[in-house]
Design an enzyme around this catalytic site. Structure first.
Site, PDB file in Angstrom:
ATOM      1  CD  GLU A  91      39.451   2.077  60.994  1.00  0.00           C
ATOM      2  OE1 GLU A  91      40.118   3.073  60.661  1.00  0.00           O
ATOM      3  OE2 GLU A  91      39.349   1.041  60.273  1.00  0.00           O
ATOM      4  CE  LYS A  94      54.506   8.725  56.490  1.00  0.00           C
ATOM      5  NZ  LYS A  94      53.532   8.048  57.349  1.00  0.00           N
ATOM      6  NE  ARG A 100      37.384   2.686  56.956  1.00  0.00           N
ATOM      7  CZ  ARG A 100      38.552   2.467  56.371  1.00  0.00           C
ATOM      8  NH1 ARG A 100      39.680   2.795  56.987  1.00  0.00           N
ATOM      9  NH2 ARG A 100      38.629   1.910  55.181  1.00  0.00           N
TER      10      ARG A 100
END
Length: 612
Positions: A355, A269, A383
């Site tokens: 979540e 990354k 969610r």
């Protein structure tokens, strides 16, 4: 465009990769946006478009943070200067923006389900085009990803899943799967056994004895592919995600295979930009920055943001109440929990991108006498709606939700706008709902919710408030009590949360009364009835969808009490919100001082009251 890309040889492709990475750094430096993830997918993106016949072959990018190179290579290079701006390019994939964006994204862990749907549709229509999901390892912490993997393997669908393993989501990855990848990839055992050698295991008699019965036992201990093969996938990898020739060769081989395939690639990354390589979390989402030094351009603020107010409150309250447990679904930095995680590591729980689990976990903690605080964005709380109702509200458990990014979020656009939380929260029994009008009110509401013996929510916007002085004493509010800020005539404005300041600005010009409502549920019925009786025109204003919002709650109250009055409801319209600066969008939707004034002065009741 991809058709031009396919005319290049490997040497030219390698040059293109460097140019693409350089252009992306220079472009995002001017606009701000997501940086680290996309820098890690440059070679992957080139290889995908080079080998597969896009857009006929469908690429489904998970979340979208990693797809800036995809945007640049699919005809949107010149538009990158408009990224995340009003009427400009979206920061995420968007079907209406390009035929190469096969699926709209913003929330994580949806790619495998969507690509599986496309693969099934291809089969139903005798279409041999490919469906390819590109998912980051952080997104693999969500249950939805595994539900899709389980289903795909069972169907024997013609699906390719690419796991972009960069050891980082937004915050540091958590959970058993992440540790599993890290363990097997870091050790020498993986590469040894992958090549068919068991020499190293044989040198460890106790381990070898445990695993010797079948080769699959050995493989299961050290090869990450076993999990996915058991789910029915043909697993390949892991391979170097920055080795462009190897990626191209691998994709050409995979293109000729059928059924569920799983390619595991390892990337870095932030690759190619040293500041992002060294600190990928900090450069996940960035404001404008100096591309030479990485130094970020910070916007001036009046004081702490609401997120920072929450973070400080969390630490202060945890220091006096050992029952407090802080929970985040992989958003430690975004939710202001870094200091809390460092000072109270045993009471800090990052559950990953899960979540639903975060909410039911909090419910379990509350059952045993703890005081859980779930820090979550408004758009992510959507969610976990079933868990909010079934596991928290129905049992009337004392779980507090600190709801960040409520309302307009600016450049992140509609996928991250907190436009619906008032509407979906206020219909839930036992739910206490508060909206602060400034930083001090936010602190007091957090105290109120934490001390409340039932479920509670404090919803606050992105960014800062009016710069109010914060009193750090624990002073809870009287539940359901609003406050009259300005006494006027003819017009009364009921302002919810962030809308108090434009209401005050408009009230000065209109000579109107202004009430800071504070509570959406329960409403201050006495104040509402008093204002309606004393004024000819009533305005409600909120940074939430008009449908089912706070204004609707006042309308319902008046109807139930058979009280007649002229009322104007202002809020977000019944449409998908745009991207742009918060100020631009509030003005467009009539939620500025001028918007209030225009709504009032054009209303027949106001005109009648002011005409001699």
């Amino acid at each position: 465009m991809p058709e031009e890309l396919r005319q290049l040889d490997i040497t030219e492709l390698l040059i293109l990769a460097e140019e693409l990475r350089h252009f992306m750094i220079q472009s995002v430096a001017k606009t701000g946006g997501h940086l680290s993830a996309g820098l890690g997918t440059v070679e992957l993106t080139i290889a995908l478009h080079y080998v597969f016949n896009t857009p006929a072959d469908k690429l489904v990018w998970d979340v979208g943070h990693q797809s800036y190179p995809h945007k640049i290579l699919t005809g949107r290079r010149e538009q990158m200067a408009t990224l995340r701006q009003k009427d400009g390019l979206s920061g995420f994939n968007k079907r209406s923006e390009s035929e190469f964006d096969s699926f709209g994204v913003g929330h994580s862990s949806t790619s495998i389900s969507a690509a599986l749907g496309m693969a099934i549709a291809n089969e139903q229509q005798n279409d041999d085009h490919h469906a390819i999901a590109i998912i980051g390892d952080g997104s693999m912490t969500a249950g939805m990803a595994f539900e899709a993997l389980n289903h795909a393997g069972d169907l024997d669908a013609n699906l390719l899943v690419i796991l972009n393993d960069n050891d980082m989501s937004i915050s540091e990855n958590v959970g058993g799967l992440s540790k599993y990848f890290a363990r097997v990839l870091a050790g020498k055992l993986y590469s040894s056994v992958r090549e068919g050698s068991k020499t190293l295991l044989e040198r460890m008699p106790s381990v070898w004895e445990l695993a010797r019965r079948t080769e699959e036992h050995v493989k299961g201990m050290v090869v990450p592919g076993t999990l996915f093969e058991e789910l029915g996938f043909n697993y390949i990898g892991p391979i170097d995600g920055h080795d462009l020739p190897k990626l191209i060769k691998t994709f050409k081989n995979l293109k000729n295979l059928k059924g569920p395939r799983f390619l595991h690639i390892v990337t870095q990354k932030g690759k190619g930009f040293t500041p992002a390589e060294n600190n990928p979390t900090s450069y996940h989402g960035v404001p404008k920055f100096n591309p030479d030094t990485g130094e970020k351009v910070r916007s001036p603020t009046n004081g702490p943001t609401y997120t920072e107010v929450f973070g400080e409150w969390l630490c202060d309250t945890a220091s006096i109440d050992e029952r407090l447990i802080g929970i985040t679904p992989a958003m430690r930095e975004g939710s202001g929990m870094v200091e809390f995680s460092e000072r109270f590591p045993k009471r800090y729980l990052d559950v990953g991108i899960a979540e639903q689990h975060s909410v039911t976990l909090a419910a379990g903690l509350a059952c045993e006498g703890m005081k859980p605080v779930v820090a979550i964005y408004s758009t992510f709380l959507q969610r976990a709606y079933d868990q909010l109702i079934h596991d928290v509200a129905l049992q009337n458990l004392p779980v507090m939700f600190a709801i960040d990014r409520a309302g307009i979020v600016g450049a992140d656009g509609p996928t991250h706008a907190g436009a619906f939380d008032i509407s979906f929260l206020r219909c839930i029994p036992n739910m206490l709902i508060m909206a602060p009008s400034d930083e001090n009110e936010c602190r007091r509401m957090l105290d109120t919710g934490f001390l409340h013996n039932g479920p509670s929510t404090v919803r606050y916007p992105r960014g800062g408030g009016s710069g109010a002085t914060i009193n750090k004493e624990q002073i809870p509010l009287t539940i359901g009590q609003s406050r009259l800020i300005k006494k006027g005539k003819q017009v009364a404005i009921f302002a919810f949360g962030s809308m108090l300041q434009p209401a005050l600005d408009a009230g000065k010009q209109l000579g109107a009364s202004v009430v800071d409502m504070r509570f959406i549920k329960p409403l201050d019925e006495d104040m509402i009835k008093q204002m309606v009786n004393d004024h000819k025109l009533v305005i409600t204003i909120e940074e939430n969808s008009l449908s089912g919002g706070a204004g609707s709650a006042i309308n319902e109250l008046l109807a139930a009490k058979n009280i007649q009055c002229s009322i104007i409801n202002l809020g977000l319209p019944d449409k998908v919100t745009d991207q742009g600066s918060r100020e631009q969008l509030l003005a467009e939707y009539g939620l500025s001082a001028n918007g209030i004034i225009n709504a009032v002065t054009s209303h027949p009741e106001f005109i009648k009251a002011t005409v001699p």
